[in-house]
Design a protein around this motif. Structure first.
Motif, PDB file in Angstrom:
ATOM      1  N   ALA A  55       0.829  -1.205   0.000  1.00 32.21           N
ATOM      2  CA  ALA A  55       0.000   0.000   0.000  1.00 32.21           C
ATOM      3  C   ALA A  55       0.863   1.254   0.000  1.00 32.21           C
ATOM      4  CB  ALA A  55      -0.933  -0.003   1.215  1.00 32.21           C
ATOM      5  N   LEU A  56       1.983   1.219   0.711  1.00 28.97           N
ATOM      6  CA  LEU A  56       2.867   2.376   0.784  1.00 28.97           C
ATOM      7  C   LEU A  56       3.446   2.709  -0.583  1.00 28.97           C
ATOM      8  CD1 LEU A  56       4.451   4.510   2.382  1.00 28.97           C
ATOM      9  CD2 LEU A  56       6.202   2.769   2.808  1.00 28.97           C
ATOM     10  N   VAL A  57       3.966   1.716  -1.291  1.00 22.61           N
ATOM     11  CA  VAL A  57       4.561   1.973  -2.602  1.00 22.61           C
ATOM     12  C   VAL A  57       3.490   2.451  -3.588  1.00 22.61           C
ATOM     13  CG1 VAL A  57       5.854   0.988  -4.533  1.00 22.61           C
ATOM     14  CG2 VAL A  57       6.402   0.307  -2.192  1.00 22.61           C
ATOM     15  N   ALA A  58       2.291   1.866  -3.487  1.00 21.01           N
ATOM     16  CA  ALA A  58       1.197   2.308  -4.355  1.00 21.01           C
ATOM     17  C   ALA A  58       0.839   3.765  -4.083  1.00 21.01           C
ATOM     18  CB  ALA A  58      -0.016   1.409  -4.159  1.00 21.01           C
ATOM     19  N   ALA A  59       0.816   4.153  -2.801  1.00 29.48           N
ATOM     20  CA  ALA A  59       0.485   5.532  -2.439  1.00 29.48           C
ATOM     21  C   ALA A  59       1.578   6.491  -2.906  1.00 29.48           C
ATOM     22  CB  ALA A  59       0.286   5.650  -0.928  1.00 29.48           C
ATOM     23  N   VAL A  60       2.831   6.071  -2.786  1.00 27.42           N
ATOM     24  CA  VAL A  60       3.935   6.900  -3.276  1.00 27.42           C
ATOM     25  C   VAL A  60       3.802   7.101  -4.780  1.00 27.42           C
ATOM     26  CG1 VAL A  60       6.428   7.004  -3.659  1.00 27.42           C
ATOM     27  CG2 VAL A  60       5.546   6.265  -1.443  1.00 27.42           C
ATOM     28  N   ALA A 127       6.374  10.537  -8.756  1.00 24.48           N
ATOM     29  CA  ALA A 127       7.190   9.503  -8.121  1.00 24.48           C
ATOM     30  C   ALA A 127       8.039   8.781  -9.162  1.00 24.48           C
ATOM     31  CB  ALA A 127       6.288   8.509  -7.388  1.00 24.48           C
ATOM     32  N   GLN A 128       7.492   8.578 -10.364  1.00 25.28           N
ATOM     33  CA  GLN A 128       8.270   7.909 -11.402  1.00 25.28           C
ATOM     34  C   GLN A 128       9.496   8.727 -11.781  1.00 25.28           C
ATOM     35  OE1 GLN A 128       6.470   7.452 -15.295  1.00 25.28           O
ATOM     36  NE2 GLN A 128       7.742   5.670 -15.774  1.00 25.28           N
ATOM     37  N   ARG A 129       9.317  10.036 -11.913  1.00 24.48           N
ATOM     38  CA  ARG A 129      10.453  10.880 -12.277  1.00 24.48           C
ATOM     39  C   ARG A 129      11.504  10.869 -11.178  1.00 24.48           C
ATOM     40  NH1 ARG A 129      10.256  17.329 -13.978  1.00 24.48           N
ATOM     41  NH2 ARG A 129      12.496  17.555 -14.339  1.00 24.48           N
ATOM     42  N   MET A 161      11.710  -1.326  -4.777  1.00 22.54           N
ATOM     43  CA  MET A 161      10.595  -0.374  -4.816  1.00 22.54           C
ATOM     44  C   MET A 161      10.911   0.782  -5.761  1.00 22.54           C
ATOM     45  SD  MET A 161       9.846  -0.222  -0.717  1.00 22.54           S
ATOM     46  CE  MET A 161       9.203  -1.622   0.200  1.00 22.54           C
ATOM     47  N   VAL A 162      12.149   1.285  -5.688  1.00 25.12           N
ATOM     48  CA  VAL A 162      12.569   2.369  -6.575  1.00 25.12           C
ATOM     49  C   VAL A 162      12.461   1.924  -8.027  1.00 25.12           C
ATOM     50  CG1 VAL A 162      14.512   3.833  -7.255  1.00 25.12           C
ATOM     51  CG2 VAL A 162      14.096   3.383  -4.835  1.00 25.12           C
ATOM     52  N   TRP A 163      12.892   0.694  -8.311  1.00 28.06           N
ATOM     53  CA  TRP A 163      12.838   0.175  -9.683  1.00 28.06           C
ATOM     54  C   TRP A 163      11.393   0.039 -10.160  1.00 28.06           C
ATOM     55  CZ3 TRP A 163      15.851   0.031 -13.658  1.00 28.06           C
ATOM     56  CH2 TRP A 163      15.570  -0.818 -14.731  1.00 28.06           C
ATOM     57  N   ALA A 164      10.524  -0.442  -9.303  1.00 26.47           N
ATOM     58  CA  ALA A 164       9.117  -0.579  -9.679  1.00 26.47           C
ATOM     59  C   ALA A 164       8.505   0.789  -9.989  1.00 26.47           C
ATOM     60  CB  ALA A 164       8.336  -1.267  -8.565  1.00 26.47           C
ATOM     61  N   ALA A 166      10.138   3.455 -10.981  1.00 26.19           N
ATOM     62  CA  ALA A 166      10.748   3.944 -12.214  1.00 26.19           C
ATOM     63  C   ALA A 166      10.103   3.312 -13.443  1.00 26.19           C
ATOM     64  CB  ALA A 166      12.250   3.660 -12.197  1.00 26.19           C
ATOM     65  N   MET A 167       9.707   2.058 -13.322  1.00 33.07           N
ATOM     66  CA  MET A 167       9.076   1.353 -14.439  1.00 33.07           C
ATOM     67  C   MET A 167       7.564   1.542 -14.470  1.00 33.07           C
ATOM     68  SD  MET A 167      11.519  -0.071 -16.139  1.00 33.07           S
ATOM     69  CE  MET A 167      12.383   1.475 -15.766  1.00 33.07           C
ATOM     70  N   ALA A 168       7.033   2.307 -13.498  1.00 34.76           N
ATOM     71  CA  ALA A 168       5.591   2.591 -13.405  1.00 34.76           C
ATOM     72  C   ALA A 168       4.770   1.303 -13.368  1.00 34.76           C
ATOM     73  CB  ALA A 168       5.144   3.475 -14.570  1.00 34.76           C
ATOM     74  N   ARG A 169       5.209   0.361 -12.561  1.00 35.91           N
ATOM     75  CA  ARG A 169       4.461  -0.884 -12.389  1.00 35.91           C
ATOM     76  C   ARG A 169       4.226  -1.141 -10.904  1.00 35.91           C
ATOM     77  NH1 ARG A 169       7.761  -4.407 -10.128  1.00 35.91           N
ATOM     78  NH2 ARG A 169       9.980  -4.450 -10.651  1.00 35.91           N
ATOM     79  N   PRO A 170       3.217  -1.921 -10.571  1.00 33.77           N
ATOM     80  CA  PRO A 170       2.966  -2.238  -9.159  1.00 33.77           C
ATOM     81  C   PRO A 170       4.148  -2.989  -8.550  1.00 33.77           C
ATOM     82  CG  PRO A 170       1.057  -2.794 -10.512  1.00 33.77           C
ATOM     83  CD  PRO A 170       2.175  -2.497 -11.456  1.00 33.77           C
ATOM     84  N   TRP A 171       4.398  -2.727  -7.272  1.00 36.03           N
ATOM     85  CA  TRP A 171       5.456  -3.441  -6.563  1.00 36.03           C
ATOM     86  C   TRP A 171       4.846  -4.551  -5.731  1.00 36.03           C
ATOM     87  CZ3 TRP A 171       6.198  -4.213  -1.290  1.00 36.03           C
ATOM     88  CH2 TRP A 171       7.431  -4.782  -0.923  1.00 36.03           C
TER      89      TRP A 171
END
Length: 253
Positions: A55-60, A127-129, A161-164, A166-171
């Motif tokens: 949930a945290l990574v999704a919110a970020v 967040a992706q940028r 998490m950073v890689w996910a 950057a790739m704009a995909r769910p972690w």
């Protein structure tokens, strides 16, 4: 009025390089109406002692982040006998831990940034940028809302998490990640001494590969097996980016 460049007069219609002001267009950042406050959902998760990481990574990923930009001297003038900055450039902040791990801090609000460094310039980004910038700068992690030292960040986004982001995909945690599961299965294919395997999470987000081995193997054979399997998993670049750390647990069938 004293100008920084004595030979330049802004009212003459051009900048210090002689380029006219006329005809220039200022484009928006996409955050023109941003108040600088933290995203409520992200702030609520960061306030928890142990927030759900998915949930945290999704919110970020859905929130706006603020990265700090600071002035760094690029030219020193010591003609007066006292060194002073003749010119400064703006640069993003990179932190380096004693163990060599590099981090690019990001903040959820301008207030959080000001509490850490009131002189830093806030730059709103997706967040992706932010994640792409971290990858480009060779930063392993993104600490969120670093406080004024001493202290610890509200949360730290690990490399996977950073890689996910950057790739704009769910972690997903590595042990629940389908790509990682396929990579581990491929690495174990043909290993006749492996009876079965399961994946589990471990401390710090590590992936634990639990192996059931055929009886009778020597300690050296087990060691060689684990090294070989680990190398094959690491050879899959995408799997390596999704795994923060790898550990093995073995038992006899």
């Amino acid at each position: 009025m004293t100008h920084r460049f004595s030979s330049h007069e802004p009212t003459h219609g051009h900048d210090t390089g002689g380029v006219p002001w006329a005809g220039r267009t200022l484009t928006g950042t996409g955050f023109d109406g941003d108040s600088g406050t933290a995203d409520p959902e992200l702030a609520a998760l960061l306030a928890q002692e142990a927030p759900d990481e998915v949930a945290l990574v999704a919110a970020v990923g859905a929130a706006r982040l603020i990265v700090p930009i600071v002035a760094v001297p690029s030219e020193i003038d010591d003609s007066s006998g006292i060194p002073v900055d003749a010119r400064s450039d703006m640069a993003s902040v990179t932190l380096v831990a004693p163990d060599g791990q590099r981090a690019m801090p990001a903040f959820t609000s301008t207030a959080a940034l000001a509490a850490w460094n009131p002189d830093a310039r806030p730059v709103p980004v997706t967040a992706q940028r932010a994640a792409l910038a971290a990858v480009q700068e060779g930063c392993d992690v993104i600490p969120l809302d670093l406080p004024a030292p001493p202290g610890s960040p509200a949360a730290t986004l690990r490399p996977s998490m950073v890689w996910a982001l950057a790739m704009a995909r769910p972690w997903r945690p590595a042990h629940e990640d389908e790509h990682v599961a396929a990579a581990v299965a491929a690495a174990l294919a043909g290993e006749s001494h492996v009876v079965s395997h399961t994946l589990a999470g471990a401390e710090g987000g590590a992936l634990r590969v639990e192996l059931e081995l055929a009886p009778g193997l020597t300690q050296e054979q087990v060691r060689e097996l684990l090294v070989s399997v680990g190398e094959r998993i690491a050879a899959d670049g995408e799997a390596r980016a999704r795994v923060d750390a790898l550990a093995f647990a073995v038992r006899s069938a």
